[in-house]
Write an enzyme that holds these catalytic residues in place. Structure first.
Site, PDB file in Angstrom:
ATOM      1  N   CYS A  96      34.260  22.900   0.088  1.00  0.00           N
ATOM      2  CA  CYS A  96      33.925  22.475   1.456  1.00  0.00           C
ATOM      3  C   CYS A  96      33.638  20.978   1.513  1.00  0.00           C
ATOM      4  CB  CYS A  96      32.711  23.273   1.940  1.00  0.00           C
ATOM      5  SG  CYS A  96      31.874  22.584   3.367  1.00  0.00           S
ATOM      6  N   CYS A 151     -25.380  15.661  -7.551  1.00  0.00           N
ATOM      7  CA  CYS A 151     -25.295  14.995  -6.246  1.00  0.00           C
ATOM      8  C   CYS A 151     -25.301  16.009  -5.101  1.00  0.00           C
ATOM      9  CB  CYS A 151     -24.030  14.138  -6.209  1.00  0.00           C
ATOM     10  SG  CYS A 151     -23.534  13.606  -4.567  1.00  0.00           S
ATOM     11  N   CYS A 166     -22.272  15.800  -2.854  1.00  0.00           N
ATOM     12  CA  CYS A 166     -21.097  16.392  -3.507  1.00  0.00           C
ATOM     13  C   CYS A 166     -21.096  17.906  -3.338  1.00  0.00           C
ATOM     14  CB  CYS A 166     -21.079  16.044  -4.991  1.00  0.00           C
ATOM     15  SG  CYS A 166     -21.066  14.277  -5.349  1.00  0.00           S
ATOM     16  N   CYS A 195      30.164  20.101   2.735  1.00  0.00           N
ATOM     17  CA  CYS A 195      29.172  20.367   1.688  1.00  0.00           C
ATOM     18  C   CYS A 195      29.115  19.208   0.698  1.00  0.00           C
ATOM     19  CB  CYS A 195      29.496  21.660   0.956  1.00  0.00           C
ATOM     20  SG  CYS A 195      29.582  23.120   2.019  1.00  0.00           S
TER      21      CYS A 195
END
Length: 447
Positions: free
Chosen positions: A196, A54, A57, A199
């Site tokens: 923490c 093609c 293509c 956290c």
């Protein structure tokens, strides 16, 4: 099973093994691996179905390859040889080559790609699809890719998809350099402390974002109380601290502070914007035929049309300075997916007349909305500051506009592309003075 966000562009372009070799970023797809890589994946893929013989293509090949490289780590680009792998074209209704399909959130219902067959057009559509997938997932819409349950709410309120902690990469002093600094992909790294409270609240949001962004952004986490070398190197003073490491080559000084919110939606939005910023600047295309106007103006929200001075007035150096300036400005506006085109005086007269250019001299510029058939002409200076000011006004709907004269699109004629060289003055004919008898008036009195 692969997860994350990736756009698989499967197109039928030439022989994948030949056209897209091992060094190419285009993924080679086959009858055997298609279900596993594409249908069974949570990634988004854009797929090109091609035939080796093609011509279209083959013409698409360099653009497809360029798009795959640009989208690496953000979206996936693939190609399948339909002459060799014959079951898939019929399954997906492929009747011509190349055919490009976009496999998004719902793998059972791929969409046809109808955009420009340029790297920029492909990248623009890929980013748009990736953002839509992220938005749909955050709103609780399920997909039908590989084994996903696509279920509803569970206990995770707000429709947010639960994250998989395994998608957060565990970082340490020992593996940080190898995984992060030696990577060419985007990284967001959380430096945390186990005790923490902030956290702990971030943990499920971070995991959710990591799951949604897998394949587009890497999200990692490092226990800064245990792995103190990296925490000290990046100046971690509080928890959690989030650092961003851009894609591409990295050094120890590459880290940037994350300045977004701390919900999964905020993290995903921030990361998506960073990914868009890393996309290449749009090309400024010379108008040499109708296809350029169609791709850059008819298929874009807006297009910026410039008429640069004659090459004899600026030379190649001067023209390239204008083009570099336009590309630099285009880089600032690349997330808007505008088109950028240019021509020189006298090449596209109908276009100039339709946009009221020429009377102000050159260079000149107009911004066109092809769907509305309107334009806004630059009346300030054709400089970086002048153009940016005009585009800012256009971008927010300010500034004067008028209808395209004669309607859109104007007539576009085929033109030879600029060869990148200085212009040449036309050669003057030599006059043979031997044809004239210079002495025939000798002896005559002058008045």
């Amino acid at each position: 099973m692969e997860r994350g966000i990736a756009v698989l562009l499967v197109a039928c372009i030439g022989v994948a093994s030949a056209m897209y070799g091992p060094k190419s970023d285009v993924v080679t797809l086959t009858d055997a691996n298609f279900n596993d890589k594409v249908v069974g994946s949570d990634d988004v893929w854009m797929v090109e179905f091609y035939a080796p013989w093609c011509g279209h293509c083959k013409a698409l090949e360099p653009e497809w390859d360029k798009a795959a490289t640009a989208l690496k780590g953000v979206v996936k680009v693939g190609a399948i040889d339909c002459d060799t792998h014959k079951s898939l074209p019929g399954q997906y209704g492929v009747r011509g080559f190349p055919t490009i399909k976009i496999f998004g959130l719902n793998k059972k219902s791929p969409q046809d790609y109808q955009g420009a067959r340029t790297a920029q057009g492909i990248v623009d559509e890929a980013m748009k699809t990736a953002k839509k997938v992220v938005s749909d997932r955050l709103s609780g819409k399920g997909g039908s890719s590989g084994g996903s349950s696509g279920g509803g709410g569970g206990g995770n309120g707000g429709g947010k998809k639960p994250g998989n902690k395994a998608d957060v990469v565990e970082l340490t002093d020992a593996n940080f350099e190898e995984l992060v600094l030696n990577s060419k992909e985007h990284w967001l790294v959380e430096f945390f402390a186990p005790w923490c409270g902030h956290c702990k609240r971030l943990e499920p949001e971070w995991a959710s974002a990591a799951t949604e962004l897998k394949g587009k952004f890497n999200l990692g986490a490092l226990d800064a109380t245990e792995h103190t070398v990296m925490a000290g190197r990046y100046g971690v003073r509080g928890y959690p601290t989030i650092k961003y490491f851009p894609n591409g080559p990295k050094t120890q000084s590459s880290a940037e502070d994350y300045n977004g919110g701390r919900t999964a939606a905020d993290i995903i939005s921030w990361a998506s914007d960073k990914a868009a910023e890393s996309m290449p600047a749009p090309e400024v295309m010379e108008i040499i035929d109708e296809s350029v106007i169609k791709e850059q103006c008819d298929e874009r929200p807006l297009c910026v049309v410039s008429v640069l001075p004659d090459i004899l007035d600026t030379g190649a150096e001067g023209r390239n300075k204008y083009l570099d300036m336009l590309k630099d400005i285009g880089d600032q506006y690349k997330k808007k997916s505008w088109g950028w085109v240019w021509t020189a005086p006298g090449f596209q007269n109908a276009l100039e007349e339709s946009l009221g250019m020429g009377g102000f001299g050159y260079p000149a510029m107009a911004v066109v909305n092809s769907r509305k058939g309107k334009f806004s002409i630059l009346k300030g200076s054709f400089s970086s500051d002048g153009i940016r000011e005009h585009l800012r006004a256009v971008g927010v709907g300010r500034g004067s506009t008028e209808p395209v004269r004669g309607g859109w699109p104007p007539k576009v004629v085929k033109a030879e592309p600029w060869d990148g060289k200085d212009g040449q003055l036309p050669e003057e004919e030599d006059i043979d003075l031997s044809d004239f008898d210079m002495d025939e008036d000798e002896g005559k009195d002058e008045l």
